[in-house]
Design a protein around this motif. Structure first.
Motif, PDB file in Angstrom:
ATOM      1  N   ALA A  10      -1.819  -5.038 -27.704  1.00  0.00           N
ATOM      2  CA  ALA A  10      -0.919  -4.262 -26.849  1.00  0.00           C
ATOM      3  C   ALA A  10       0.338  -3.845 -27.600  1.00  0.00           C
ATOM      4  O   ALA A  10       0.779  -2.690 -27.515  1.00  0.00           O
ATOM      5  CB  ALA A  10      -0.549  -5.065 -25.605  1.00  0.00           C
ATOM      6  N   LEU A  11       0.919  -4.767 -28.358  1.00  0.00           N
ATOM      7  CA  LEU A  11       2.166  -4.423 -29.043  1.00  0.00           C
ATOM      8  C   LEU A  11       1.921  -3.446 -30.196  1.00  0.00           C
ATOM      9  O   LEU A  11       2.774  -2.598 -30.494  1.00  0.00           O
ATOM     10  CB  LEU A  11       2.913  -5.676 -29.484  1.00  0.00           C
ATOM     11  CG  LEU A  11       2.353  -6.552 -30.601  1.00  0.00           C
ATOM     12  CD1 LEU A  11       2.809  -6.083 -31.962  1.00  0.00           C
ATOM     13  CD2 LEU A  11       2.814  -8.010 -30.387  1.00  0.00           C
ATOM     14  N   LEU A  12       0.752  -3.545 -30.856  1.00  0.00           N
ATOM     15  CA  LEU A  12       0.428  -2.572 -31.905  1.00  0.00           C
ATOM     16  C   LEU A  12       0.380  -1.162 -31.313  1.00  0.00           C
ATOM     17  O   LEU A  12       0.896  -0.208 -31.909  1.00  0.00           O
ATOM     18  CB  LEU A  12      -0.914  -2.908 -32.554  1.00  0.00           C
ATOM     19  CG  LEU A  12      -1.006  -4.184 -33.397  1.00  0.00           C
ATOM     20  CD1 LEU A  12      -2.395  -4.316 -33.994  1.00  0.00           C
ATOM     21  CD2 LEU A  12       0.043  -4.215 -34.489  1.00  0.00           C
ATOM     22  N   ALA A  13      -0.249  -1.038 -30.145  1.00  0.00           N
ATOM     23  CA  ALA A  13      -0.344   0.267 -29.492  1.00  0.00           C
ATOM     24  C   ALA A  13       1.033   0.792 -29.108  1.00  0.00           C
ATOM     25  O   ALA A  13       1.344   1.980 -29.295  1.00  0.00           O
ATOM     26  CB  ALA A  13      -1.240   0.174 -28.263  1.00  0.00           C
ATOM     27  N   LYS A  14       1.886  -0.069 -28.570  1.00  0.00           N
ATOM     28  CA  LYS A  14       3.216   0.365 -28.137  1.00  0.00           C
ATOM     29  C   LYS A  14       4.100   0.758 -29.325  1.00  0.00           C
ATOM     30  O   LYS A  14       4.937   1.662 -29.210  1.00  0.00           O
ATOM     31  CB  LYS A  14       3.892  -0.739 -27.336  1.00  0.00           C
ATOM     32  CG  LYS A  14       3.271  -0.960 -25.957  1.00  0.00           C
ATOM     33  CD  LYS A  14       3.997  -2.046 -25.187  1.00  0.00           C
ATOM     34  CE  LYS A  14       3.397  -2.254 -23.801  1.00  0.00           C
ATOM     35  NZ  LYS A  14       4.117  -3.298 -23.035  1.00  0.00           N
ATOM     36  N   LEU A  15       3.923   0.080 -30.451  1.00  0.00           N
ATOM     37  CA  LEU A  15       4.739   0.387 -31.627  1.00  0.00           C
ATOM     38  C   LEU A  15       4.198   1.576 -32.402  1.00  0.00           C
ATOM     39  O   LEU A  15       4.868   2.114 -33.283  1.00  0.00           O
ATOM     40  CB  LEU A  15       4.819  -0.834 -32.549  1.00  0.00           C
ATOM     41  CG  LEU A  15       5.504  -2.078 -31.986  1.00  0.00           C
ATOM     42  CD1 LEU A  15       5.512  -3.189 -33.022  1.00  0.00           C
ATOM     43  CD2 LEU A  15       6.916  -1.767 -31.527  1.00  0.00           C
ATOM     44  N   GLY A  16       2.954   1.969 -32.116  1.00  0.00           N
ATOM     45  CA  GLY A  16       2.358   3.093 -32.828  1.00  0.00           C
ATOM     46  C   GLY A  16       1.952   2.743 -34.242  1.00  0.00           C
ATOM     47  O   GLY A  16       1.968   3.595 -35.144  1.00  0.00           O
ATOM     48  N   ALA A  66      12.256  -1.611 -26.653  1.00  0.00           N
ATOM     49  CA  ALA A  66      12.449  -1.649 -25.198  1.00  0.00           C
ATOM     50  C   ALA A  66      11.120  -1.558 -24.460  1.00  0.00           C
ATOM     51  O   ALA A  66      11.004  -2.012 -23.321  1.00  0.00           O
ATOM     52  CB  ALA A  66      13.364  -0.513 -24.760  1.00  0.00           C
ATOM     53  N   GLY A  67      10.105  -0.993 -25.115  1.00  0.00           N
ATOM     54  CA  GLY A  67       8.807  -0.858 -24.481  1.00  0.00           C
ATOM     55  C   GLY A  67       7.980  -2.121 -24.508  1.00  0.00           C
ATOM     56  O   GLY A  67       6.925  -2.189 -23.864  1.00  0.00           O
ATOM     57  N   LEU A  68       8.441  -3.123 -25.234  1.00  0.00           N
ATOM     58  CA  LEU A  68       7.707  -4.385 -25.329  1.00  0.00           C
ATOM     59  C   LEU A  68       8.101  -5.315 -24.192  1.00  0.00           C
ATOM     60  O   LEU A  68       9.277  -5.403 -23.825  1.00  0.00           O
ATOM     61  CB  LEU A  68       8.000  -5.076 -26.665  1.00  0.00           C
ATOM     62  CG  LEU A  68       7.622  -4.334 -27.947  1.00  0.00           C
ATOM     63  CD1 LEU A  68       8.072  -5.153 -29.162  1.00  0.00           C
ATOM     64  CD2 LEU A  68       6.129  -4.075 -28.014  1.00  0.00           C
ATOM     65  N   SER A  69       7.118  -6.027 -23.673  1.00  0.00           N
ATOM     66  CA  SER A  69       7.435  -7.074 -22.708  1.00  0.00           C
ATOM     67  C   SER A  69       8.078  -8.242 -23.443  1.00  0.00           C
ATOM     68  O   SER A  69       8.017  -8.337 -24.680  1.00  0.00           O
ATOM     69  CB  SER A  69       6.170  -7.538 -21.994  1.00  0.00           C
ATOM     70  OG  SER A  69       5.328  -8.245 -22.893  1.00  0.00           O
ATOM     71  N   GLU A  70       8.684  -9.146 -22.699  1.00  0.00           N
ATOM     72  CA  GLU A  70       9.316 -10.311 -23.318  1.00  0.00           C
ATOM     73  C   GLU A  70       8.284 -11.137 -24.082  1.00  0.00           C
ATOM     74  O   GLU A  70       8.565 -11.651 -25.161  1.00  0.00           O
ATOM     75  CB  GLU A  70      10.002 -11.157 -22.261  1.00  0.00           C
ATOM     76  CG  GLU A  70      10.940 -12.218 -22.840  1.00  0.00           C
ATOM     77  CD  GLU A  70      12.117 -11.629 -23.600  1.00  0.00           C
ATOM     78  OE1 GLU A  70      12.600 -12.283 -24.542  1.00  0.00           O
ATOM     79  OE2 GLU A  70      12.532 -10.502 -23.272  1.00  0.00           O
ATOM     80  N   ARG A  71       7.087 -11.271 -23.514  1.00  0.00           N
ATOM     81  CA  ARG A  71       6.028 -12.024 -24.182  1.00  0.00           C
ATOM     82  C   ARG A  71       5.580 -11.327 -25.458  1.00  0.00           C
ATOM     83  O   ARG A  71       5.382 -11.966 -26.494  1.00  0.00           O
ATOM     84  CB  ARG A  71       4.845 -12.220 -23.240  1.00  0.00           C
ATOM     85  CG  ARG A  71       3.684 -12.982 -23.864  1.00  0.00           C
ATOM     86  CD  ARG A  71       4.091 -14.408 -24.230  1.00  0.00           C
ATOM     87  NE  ARG A  71       4.126 -15.260 -23.058  1.00  0.00           N
ATOM     88  CZ  ARG A  71       4.634 -16.486 -23.056  1.00  0.00           C
ATOM     89  NH1 ARG A  71       5.189 -16.976 -24.165  1.00  0.00           N
ATOM     90  NH2 ARG A  71       4.636 -17.214 -21.960  1.00  0.00           N
TER      91      ARG A  71
END
Length: 219
Positions: A190-196, A151-156
């Motif tokens: 960005a997605l690596l950071a959001k996924l931890g 849910a924290g990821l943008s659509e892109r």
């Protein structure tokens, strides 16, 4: 030219990989050394990719992996092994390895795999995928709710992750999504950071573990 360093304790392995890769017009093996000489060779030759043996008598492959990935201009590192159920797989991927290859990889496949690794793709030998997934699940029980992280990821970012998990390089993802390679790199960071997670392999395994790939395929 793609510059490659082969780090292995067996001279025959170093020679074999060098002969195969040097036969490709766009690949040059700039160093082929045992583990104890790896850091000096990387400093001297600045390879794009290091093919690193996991088990060596003179130095621990995982320790050397950490030292390589901590360099200011770190090369891409892919691990080499003779075992398709290696207990070090999850640990190596967690420490920043971008691929895991078996030493008996078909010679015709080796150059394309090197190109994929340097292009930013995740490369895992098919025979070790069960060990990779099992090891990842054993060592990463604390990743939290997949739904919350997705849910924290943008659509892109979600679109980039799905293509990344299919093994596409940054360049290939850019073509699919009509983005520049630099923009894709920014989305990946960005997605690596959001996924931890710390690298593309972990992100791909996270997507598989949480069912994100299956959910996307069902839409």
């Amino acid at each position: 030219m793609i510059r490659v360093a082969v780090v292995d304790d067996e001279a025959l392995v170093r020679l074999g990989f060098s002969l195969i890769l040097n036969a490709a017009e766009d690949i040059e093996v700039v160093a082929a050394v045992p583990g104890g000489q790896a850091l000096a060779a990387v400093a001297a030759h600045a390879p794009d990719l290091v093919l690193l043996d996991v088990r060596m008598p003179d130095i621990d492959g995982l320790t050397l992996l950490r030292e390589l990935t901590d360099l200011p201009e770190a090369p891409v590192v892919a691990m080499l092994t003779t075992f398709d159920a290696d207990e070090y797989i999850a640990r190596a991927l967690g420490r920043g390895a971008c691929g895991y290859l078996l030493k008996d990889t078909d010679p015709d496949d080796l150059a394309p795999l090197v190109r994929s690794l340097v292009g930013g793709a995740v490369v895992l030998a098919p025979r070790i995928m069960p060990a990779v997934v099992d090891g990842y699940l054993r060592h990463h029980r604390d990743l939290g709710s997949g739904a919350e992280r997705a849910a924290g990821l943008s659509e892109r970012e979600r679109g980039v992750l799905l293509l990344l998990a299919q093994g596409l390089s940054n360049t290939e993802i850019g073509r699919r999504l009509h983005l520049s390679t630099g923009t894709v790199k920014d989305h990946v960071s960005a997605l690596l950071a959001k996924l931890g997670v710390t690298n593309r392999v972990q992100a791909a395994l996270w997507a598989q573990r949480t069912g994100l790939l299956a959910a996307d395929g069902a839409r």
